[in-house]
Motif scaffolding. Structure first.
Motif, PDB file in Angstrom:
ATOM      1  N   LEU A 319       0.817  -1.062   0.023  1.00  0.00           N
ATOM      2  CA  LEU A 319      -0.024  -0.034   0.052  1.00  0.00           C
ATOM      3  C   LEU A 319       0.847   1.106   0.077  1.00  0.00           C
ATOM      4  O   LEU A 319       0.680   2.206  -0.564  1.00  0.00           O
ATOM      5  CB  LEU A 319      -0.704   0.008   1.184  1.00  0.00           C
ATOM      6  N   ALA A 320       1.857   1.168   0.673  1.00  0.00           N
ATOM      7  CA  ALA A 320       2.840   2.465   0.690  1.00  0.00           C
ATOM      8  C   ALA A 320       3.414   2.532  -0.516  1.00  0.00           C
ATOM      9  O   ALA A 320       3.486   3.658  -0.942  1.00  0.00           O
ATOM     10  CB  ALA A 320       3.787   2.041   1.883  1.00  0.00           C
ATOM     11  N   ASP A 321       4.020   1.552  -1.000  1.00  0.00           N
ATOM     12  CA  ASP A 321       4.481   1.438  -2.452  1.00  0.00           C
ATOM     13  C   ASP A 321       3.635   2.158  -3.429  1.00  0.00           C
ATOM     14  O   ASP A 321       4.034   3.225  -4.319  1.00  0.00           O
ATOM     15  CB  ASP A 321       5.076   0.131  -3.114  1.00  0.00           C
ATOM     16  N   TYR A 322       2.375   1.574  -3.420  1.00  0.00           N
ATOM     17  CA  TYR A 322       1.560   2.082  -4.312  1.00  0.00           C
ATOM     18  C   TYR A 322       1.027   3.471  -4.192  1.00  0.00           C
ATOM     19  O   TYR A 322       1.054   4.183  -5.222  1.00  0.00           O
ATOM     20  CB  TYR A 322       0.250   1.320  -3.813  1.00  0.00           C
ATOM     21  N   ILE A 329       3.053  11.078  -9.572  1.00  0.00           N
ATOM     22  CA  ILE A 329       2.280  11.488 -10.740  1.00  0.00           C
ATOM     23  C   ILE A 329       1.280  12.651 -10.399  1.00  0.00           C
ATOM     24  O   ILE A 329       1.453  13.746 -11.098  1.00  0.00           O
ATOM     25  CB  ILE A 329       1.531  10.389 -11.656  1.00  0.00           C
ATOM     26  N   THR A 330       0.547  12.361  -9.284  1.00  0.00           N
ATOM     27  CA  THR A 330      -0.571  13.250  -9.180  1.00  0.00           C
ATOM     28  C   THR A 330      -0.069  14.650  -8.481  1.00  0.00           C
ATOM     29  O   THR A 330      -0.728  15.795  -8.375  1.00  0.00           O
ATOM     30  CB  THR A 330      -1.627  12.744  -7.997  1.00  0.00           C
ATOM     31  N   LYS A 331       1.099  14.512  -7.635  1.00  0.00           N
ATOM     32  CA  LYS A 331       1.728  15.491  -6.930  1.00  0.00           C
ATOM     33  C   LYS A 331       0.600  16.157  -6.031  1.00  0.00           C
ATOM     34  O   LYS A 331       0.854  17.639  -5.683  1.00  0.00           O
ATOM     35  CB  LYS A 331       2.160  16.716  -7.965  1.00  0.00           C
ATOM     36  N   ASP A 332      -0.057  15.420  -5.438  1.00  0.00           N
ATOM     37  CA  ASP A 332      -1.008  16.109  -4.336  1.00  0.00           C
ATOM     38  C   ASP A 332      -1.157  14.858  -3.496  1.00  0.00           C
ATOM     39  O   ASP A 332      -1.955  14.079  -3.340  1.00  0.00           O
ATOM     40  CB  ASP A 332      -2.486  16.394  -5.052  1.00  0.00           C
ATOM     41  N   THR A 333      -0.274  15.163  -2.448  1.00  0.00           N
ATOM     42  CA  THR A 333      -0.243  14.070  -1.412  1.00  0.00           C
ATOM     43  C   THR A 333      -1.443  13.707  -0.662  1.00  0.00           C
ATOM     44  O   THR A 333      -1.885  12.766  -0.180  1.00  0.00           O
ATOM     45  CB  THR A 333       1.037  14.237  -0.600  1.00  0.00           C
ATOM     46  N   SER A 361      -4.412   0.004 -11.559  1.00  0.00           N
ATOM     47  CA  SER A 361      -2.876   0.188 -11.610  1.00  0.00           C
ATOM     48  C   SER A 361      -2.658   1.511 -11.110  1.00  0.00           C
ATOM     49  O   SER A 361      -3.579   2.571 -11.236  1.00  0.00           O
ATOM     50  CB  SER A 361      -2.563   0.011 -13.283  1.00  0.00           C
ATOM     51  N   HIS A 362      -1.369   1.786 -10.685  1.00  0.00           N
ATOM     52  CA  HIS A 362      -1.085   3.129 -10.154  1.00  0.00           C
ATOM     53  C   HIS A 362      -1.334   4.346 -11.357  1.00  0.00           C
ATOM     54  O   HIS A 362      -1.486   5.157 -10.915  1.00  0.00           O
ATOM     55  CB  HIS A 362       0.251   3.066  -9.535  1.00  0.00           C
ATOM     56  N   THR A 363      -1.010   3.771 -12.601  1.00  0.00           N
ATOM     57  CA  THR A 363      -1.386   4.978 -13.511  1.00  0.00           C
ATOM     58  C   THR A 363      -2.702   5.352 -13.882  1.00  0.00           C
ATOM     59  O   THR A 363      -3.109   6.421 -13.878  1.00  0.00           O
ATOM     60  CB  THR A 363      -0.708   4.632 -14.955  1.00  0.00           C
ATOM     61  N   SER A 364      -3.540   4.305 -13.439  1.00  0.00           N
ATOM     62  CA  SER A 364      -4.784   4.487 -13.659  1.00  0.00           C
ATOM     63  C   SER A 364      -5.401   5.456 -12.548  1.00  0.00           C
ATOM     64  O   SER A 364      -6.276   6.250 -12.869  1.00  0.00           O
ATOM     65  CB  SER A 364      -5.627   3.257 -13.759  1.00  0.00           C
ATOM     66  N   LEU A 365      -5.114   5.033 -11.411  1.00  0.00           N
ATOM     67  CA  LEU A 365      -5.572   5.673 -10.114  1.00  0.00           C
ATOM     68  C   LEU A 365      -5.027   7.130 -10.281  1.00  0.00           C
ATOM     69  O   LEU A 365      -5.774   8.055 -10.122  1.00  0.00           O
ATOM     70  CB  LEU A 365      -5.229   5.048  -8.904  1.00  0.00           C
ATOM     71  N   SER A 366      -3.852   7.336 -10.795  1.00  0.00           N
ATOM     72  CA  SER A 366      -3.365   8.636 -10.737  1.00  0.00           C
ATOM     73  C   SER A 366      -4.121   9.628 -11.776  1.00  0.00           C
ATOM     74  O   SER A 366      -4.312  10.718 -11.632  1.00  0.00           O
ATOM     75  CB  SER A 366      -1.598   9.003 -10.916  1.00  0.00           C
ATOM     76  N   GLU A 367      -4.359   8.865 -12.881  1.00  0.00           N
ATOM     77  CA  GLU A 367      -5.018   9.748 -13.753  1.00  0.00           C
ATOM     78  C   GLU A 367      -6.580  10.225 -13.330  1.00  0.00           C
ATOM     79  O   GLU A 367      -6.902  11.434 -13.523  1.00  0.00           O
ATOM     80  CB  GLU A 367      -5.302   8.979 -15.161  1.00  0.00           C
TER      81      GLU A 367
END
Ligand code: ADP
Ligand code: MG
Ligand code: ZN
Length: 470
Positions: A319-322, A329-333, A361-367
């Motif tokens: 979870l931490a890695d994810y 990517i989102t730059k909004d922690t 995937s982490h790319t889908s979630l960040s989008e």
């Protein structure tokens, strides 16, 4: 009169994540058919010789180093002799007088739990009881375990709980074990006694057959009460080994405790002493990586997370890695942490999906989070389309296809707000009479009517305005 104090020492067995067994090349697998992972060595045929698995030594050394132990340059394997149908050799190869490592510690909160020893040993087979007979499965015989024994430094069931939870987190982090209690990869045997502070320690009783951390807590709690009651009645505590009965929530006497002499320990003649070089130690140090406590601190500072959010994210390495991948990517922690912890975990939970099997995937979630951040969609919509992006579909495409862009136009929303107020005259009446909690209900209904697309801030404003005029 001084109150009684509970004293607990913990013996913990951890199954190491190796490909093969401790002294032979049989695979370690839990799903295979009974007795298919057995060879003459782990079945205990006479005339066979054990060969030590180096990978198991590496994992055990990493465990010891992480716990701050002194790793002995030389340790010795011993035979612990006893008869049981799941132990065809008639003895278990373990470490006794000269263990792999000693004198470590684990800090929980502000308490220091000293680790007495960490050693390597082999597992036994398994007995499978059916209604009318018992079978032996030797697939587990010879699987590598590391045993971690504490000093009697734990003083409550809760502290025992924290100790196991923290240790399990560490074991998973450094990748030495999956440490799943349900699968028997982590087994806890607490030794429990009570005494009055300042007086010598009382007689300890060991509890076996505890299959979850909750059961460990319950078992210890029950045993402390039993022992105090018994001492209060003037009856001394007897040294026995206990079994936890989960159905009745009681401990039961399994056997009178055998003493060490009963096992007639002696050095294993078929294995040389285990020698650990400085360079080996150093290599293992370098494999350990960031530990949970360090990571919690780093992530809290680096991403300005609340303690609570940092704790939850770090509790599972995956979870931490994810989170770190997405937030890059989102730059909004804050937004990312909040969305993962509330919406994503909620979604996984509702669908009984484990974090290991997270399909987004982490790319889908960040989008998706970026769309929310730019104001293209609301948080409600972002949450609602999670099931639609589990196969790597682009969130933007899904939003366009379903027409889910955020609704900002006041006129359109005003119509919907009025429609909802017309639809629920009774609720409006009660609201006006003082049931202010109904406001959330109206917001919810408007959101539903717009499939979550309405900007909730504007909806709130419009509702307030309308309701005040009624
Ligand atoms: P054994 O194999 O006989 O159980 P171990 O050395 O494996 O012995 O484990 C002993 C455990 O019991 C250790 O965790 C130790 O801290 C704990 N212990 C020793 N004395 C007491 C006591 N009086 N009360 C509670 N725990 C104790
Ligand atoms: Mg014991
Ligand atoms: Zn084998």
């Amino acid at each position: 009169m001084q109150e009684y104090e509970a004293v607990i020492g913990m013996e913990l067995h951890v199954q190491l994540k190796t490909m093969t067994k401790l002294f032979c090349s049989c695979p370690v697998e839990s799903e295979s058919e009974a007795n298919t992972l057995v060879c003459p060595i782990c079945a205990g045929f006479p005339g066979t010789l054990p060969v030590l698995n180096e990978e198991a030594v590496k994992l055990a050394v990493r465990t010891a180093l992480t716990l701050g132990c002194k790793v002995n340059k030389m340790s010795v394997f011993s035979r612990k002799n006893y008869f049981y149908p799941d132990l065809p050799k008639g003895y278990q190869i373990t470490q006794y007088e000269h263990p792999l490592a000693e004198e470590g510690k684990l800090i929980i909160g502000n308490r220091n739990i000293r680790i007495r020893r960490v050693h390597l040993e082999e597992d036994s087979g398994k007995l499978i009881h059916t209604e009318d007979t018992t079978f032996v499965d030797l697939n587990r015989a010879g699987v590598p375990l590391v045993e971690i024994v504490t000093e009697p430094d734990i003083h409550s069931p809760k502290e025992a709980y924290s100790y196991i939870t923290k240790l399990r987190e560490i074991l998973r982090y450094i990748g030495v074990s999956n440490a799943d209690m349900e699968k028997g990869e982590l087994r806890c045997e607490p030794n429990v006694s009570v005494h009055r502070k300042g007086e010598p320690l009382g007689t300890r009783r060991e509890i076996k057959n505890l299959n979850s951390i909750r059961q460990v807590e319950d078992g210890i709690k029950y045993e402390i009460e039993q022992q105090i009651n018994s001492l209060k009645k003037g009856r001394p505590v007897e040294r026995v080994t206990l079994l936890w009965d989960e159905k009745q929530k009681v401990t039961k006497v399994m056997r009178k405790k055998e003493t060490e002499e009963d096992y007639r320990y002696f050095d294993e003649p078929d294995l040389p002493p285990l020698c650990i070089s400085d360079s080996f130690l150093k290599e293992q140090w370098n494999c350990i990586g960031e530990l949970p406590d360090e990571r919690r601190e780093r992530m809290r500072k680096q991403y300005r997370l609340t303690q609570n959010d940092a704790d939850t994210l770090v509790s599972r390495k995956l979870l931490a890695d994810y989170f770190e991948d997405v937030t890059k990517i989102t730059k909004d922690t804050r937004l990312t942490a909040g969305f993962i912890l509330v919406e994503l975990l909620g979604f996984l939970n509702e669908n009984s999906i484990r974090i290991e099997d997270n399909p987004i995937s982490h790319t889908s979630l960040s989008e998706l989070i970026s769309l929310m951040k730019k104001g293209v969609i609301t948080r409600t919509v972002a949450r609602n389309i999670l099931p639609k992006i589990i196969k790597g579909q682009s969130p933007m495409k899904v939003v366009k296809q379903l027409g889910l862009e955020k609704m900002e136009e006041k006129e359109e929303m005003e119509k919907i707000v009025q429609g909802i107020l017309n639809k629920y005259p009774d609720e409006v009446k009660r609201y006006k009479e003082g049931k202010s909690g109904l406001f959330g209900f109206f917001v919810g209904e408007v959101m539903k009517a717009t499939r979550g697309k309405a900007n909730p801030n504007i909806v709130g404003e419009l509702l307030k305005e309308r309701l005040s005029k009624i």
